[in-house]
Design an enzyme around this catalytic site. Structure first.
Site, short mmCIF file in Angstrom:
data_model
loop_
_atom_site.label_atom_id
_atom_site.label_comp_id
_atom_site.label_asym_id
_atom_site.label_seq_id
_atom_site.Cartn_x
_atom_site.Cartn_y
_atom_site.Cartn_z
CG ASN A 81 5.69 -3.73 -9.39
OD1 ASN A 81 6.61 -2.47 -9.84
ND2 ASN A 81 6.00 -4.81 -10.90
CG HIS A 111 -14.22 4.16 8.41
ND1 HIS A 111 -13.24 4.69 9.45
CD2 HIS A 111 -13.23 4.93 7.35
CE1 HIS A 111 -11.58 6.03 9.47
NE2 HIS A 111 -12.11 5.43 7.66
N GLY A 138 -2.41 -6.02 -11.31
CA GLY A 138 -2.18 -4.19 -10.89
C GLY A 138 -3.31 -3.46 -10.92
CE LYS A 179 -8.15 -20.75 -15.80
NZ LYS A 179 -7.40 -20.52 -17.03
#
Length: 183
Positions: A81, A111, A138, A179
């Protein structure tokens, strides 16, 4: 061994090397075209030119950002997305039937903890693997060297610093198993 090969194999490398800069410039050109194109069929063709591989029926939505592109392998029937950012100094492998929500960030680069090494912008990269049938929520960040096991779910806004077992739900900062899933 070239600087590009060093990068892909996880060694310190010169990020200003000519070959590395050429691959990065090509990725910038193609991602700019992807992000300014309104035709989804053209976007998918540009994605094929950009990425190392993109499987059948996989789809990327703009905006999309990556550093090199050709180190990204995407299986079939996967969906990335909008707002995804992938730093692909090492291979980033995304399996089949993977769903990646908006604003996900995949970082194969890191780094040194030593500030003197960071002054020279020393970078090292480790691969990221997202196995088949995974759902990434998201705003998730997946850091270098991580494998997300098959059929797992990563909850929104999680930061994944270690491998995720197959058939689990993980979440939090840092992400932990919430879970196990019954498959």
């Amino acid at each position: 061994m070239t600087e590009y090969e060093k990068m892909k194999q996880g060694y310190d490398f010169d990020a200003g090397d000519k070959e590395i800069c050429q691959v990065r410039a090509n990725a910038l050109t193609l991602t700019t075209k992807i992000n300014h194109c309104g035709d989804s069929e053209v976007v998918q063709q540009l994605a094929k030119d950009l990425l190392g591989q993109i499987g059948n029926n996989s789809f990327i939505t703009a905006p999309f950002k990556c550093e090199f592109g050709k180190n990204i392998i995407i299986g079939s029937n996967s969906f990335i997305n909008m707002g995804c950012t992938i730093l692909d100094g090492a291979e980033v492998r995304i399996g089949d039937n993977v769903l990646i929500a908006p604003s996900v960030q995949l970082y194969s680069a890191s780094h040194s903890l030593d500030y003197k090494a960071r002054r020279g912008w020393k970078t090292f990269c480790k691969p990221i693997v997202i196995e088949d049938d995974v759902w990434i929520g998201g705003n998730v960040v997946i850091n270098q060297g991580v494998t997300i096991g098959a059929r797992s779910v990563v909850a929104a806004s999680s930061v994944v610093n270690q491998d995720v077992p197959a058939d689990t739900v993980v979440g939090g900062v840092p992400a932990k198993v919430i879970k196990k899933l019954n498959q």
